[in-house]
Design a protein around this motif. Structure first.
Motif, short mmCIF file in Angstrom:
data_model
loop_
_atom_site.label_atom_id
_atom_site.label_comp_id
_atom_site.label_asym_id
_atom_site.label_seq_id
_atom_site.Cartn_x
_atom_site.Cartn_y
_atom_site.Cartn_z
N ILE A 118 9.60 1.97 -2.92
CA ILE A 118 10.07 0.87 -2.07
C ILE A 118 10.82 1.42 -0.85
CG2 ILE A 118 11.57 -1.17 -1.98
CD1 ILE A 118 8.96 -1.49 -3.62
N GLU A 128 10.25 -1.28 -8.49
CA GLU A 128 10.97 -2.29 -7.70
C GLU A 128 11.84 -3.19 -8.56
OE1 GLU A 128 9.99 -6.13 -4.83
OE2 GLU A 128 8.48 -4.53 -5.03
N ASP A 179 8.43 2.32 1.74
CA ASP A 179 7.93 1.14 2.47
C ASP A 179 8.95 0.68 3.52
OD1 ASP A 179 5.65 1.17 0.93
OD2 ASP A 179 6.35 -0.36 -0.48
#
Length: 364
Positions: free
Chosen positions: A240, A209, A243
């Protein structure tokens, strides 16, 4: 058109595939999780389509698509059948471009097939296996061509010279796309072989990230290693992205992206990059029934573009009515575009431009 996701086992290929498509490929922390290739048809993000939709208010909207193939992880010795080698190489040969995922993050909880993180070594491992497979193909072809060349056949002699150039370059560790060869010879003798390392490649640097915006030392190493390859490099925090994909609400996604310093999902950038890598472009048809993006090769003529809709359109092509996308947005409707004299009538020789809005006249 197909783009194949490749890389060593456990570098994030299947997680990336899941981000790009609605299909859920199995993703886990062990090698050879993916055995059969997963295939997903992915929409190409295009703000122009949304703008045309707002102007025309059609019954439906159809975007352009790219087929993404998630292929089993490759290991050292694959060209000789190690791991899932032969199966993998057969799958990749069927794709038109390569998305090569490289692990560019440290995480002791995610095992690496070679024990430590080194994207340049990983890249070379795969390059060597693909080059060896291509060398095998070239040598087989060369055996046949040499026999014809011995009889004095001029075309066979030309092909033999081209194949010897390929063989020499591959033996030096070069990929076919990086071997200097006469363009006519490339078209006549190299392209028909469908060599794996002749396919265009996009290197996807899978980062953590904190490196999603500007990369890290591993990304810098990759950029330096491929600077002479005529290849693209894209930074993507695949974990990420996964997600973000799980969030249903658009505003939540945008807030998430903003928090890590991104203006849009990296997966959207990747899909557009894959589309460009395949040398594709978009033209539109716009009417009350549908607004649609059509995929054509860069350089396609108006009849060829019409043929993508239906072969009869190409066979019976008479003319194309063409509106530049920017003009469509400026004037807002076909009636106003005609009033302004911005609707062009084009014939068979017209080279379609990216973003053209087109109507075809044909007679069969």
């Amino acid at each position: 058109m197909k783009a194949g996701i490749v890389g060593l086992p456990n570098v994030g290929k299947s997680t990336l595939f899941n981000c790009l498509s609605n299909a859920k490929a199995q993703s886990a922390n062990f090698p050879f999780c993916t055995i059969e290739p997963n295939i997903g048809v992915v929409n190409v993000p295009d703000h122009r389509l949304e703008k045309l939709e707002s102007l025309v208010n059609p019954e439906r909207v159809l975007p352009a698509t790219v087929e993404i193939v998630d292929i089993a992880g490759l290991v050292k010795g694959a060209s000789k059948g190690e791991g899932l080698g032969n199966q993998f190489l057969g799958n990749i040969r069927e794709t038109d471009a390569i998305l090569h995922v490289l692990r560019c993050f440290d995480d002791e909880n995610v095992v690496h097939v070679d024990g430590n993180v080194n994207p340049i070594r990983d890249k070379e491992t795969i390059d060597i296996e693909l080059q060896l497979k291509d060398l095998e193909t070239v040598e087989k072809k060369l055996e046949k061509v040499k026999r014809a060349a011995k009889t004095g056949n001029k075309e066979a002699i030309k092909e033999q010279d081209a194949l010897l150039q390929l063989k020499s370059g591959l033996e030096e560790g070069k990929s076919v796309r990086g071997i200097q060869i006469n363009e006519d010879d490339r078209q006549d003798f190299v392209t028909p072989l469908q060599l794996i390392t002749d396919k265009p490649v996009l290197y996807v640097c899978n980062v953590d990230e904190s490196s999603a915006v500007s990369g890290n030392k591993y990304v810098d190493q990759v950029k330096e290693a491929v600077k002479d390859e005529n290849a693209e490099v894209l930074i993507l925090a695949v974990g990420i992205e996964a997600d973000i994909t799980e969030l249903d609400d658009y505003e939540e996604r945008q807030m998430f992206l903003s928090d890590i310093g991104l203006d849009e999902a990296g997966s959207a950038k990747l899909i557009r990059a894959a589309y460009k890598l395949l040398n594709q472009q978009t033209y539109f048809t716009a009417g009350v029934k549908e607004v649609r993006a059509w995929t054509i090769p860069v350089g396609a003529t108006a009849p060829q573009a019409a043929g993508v809709i239906h072969t009869d359109f190409e066979k019976g092509f008479i003319r194309a009515e063409v509106i530049a996308y920017d003009d469509y947005v400026t004037y807002g409707s076909e009636a106003k575009i005609k009033e302004a004299g911005k609707l062009k009538v084009e014939g068979k020789e017209y080279i379609v431009q990216d973003g053209d809005v087109m109507h075809f006249r044909f007679n069969v």
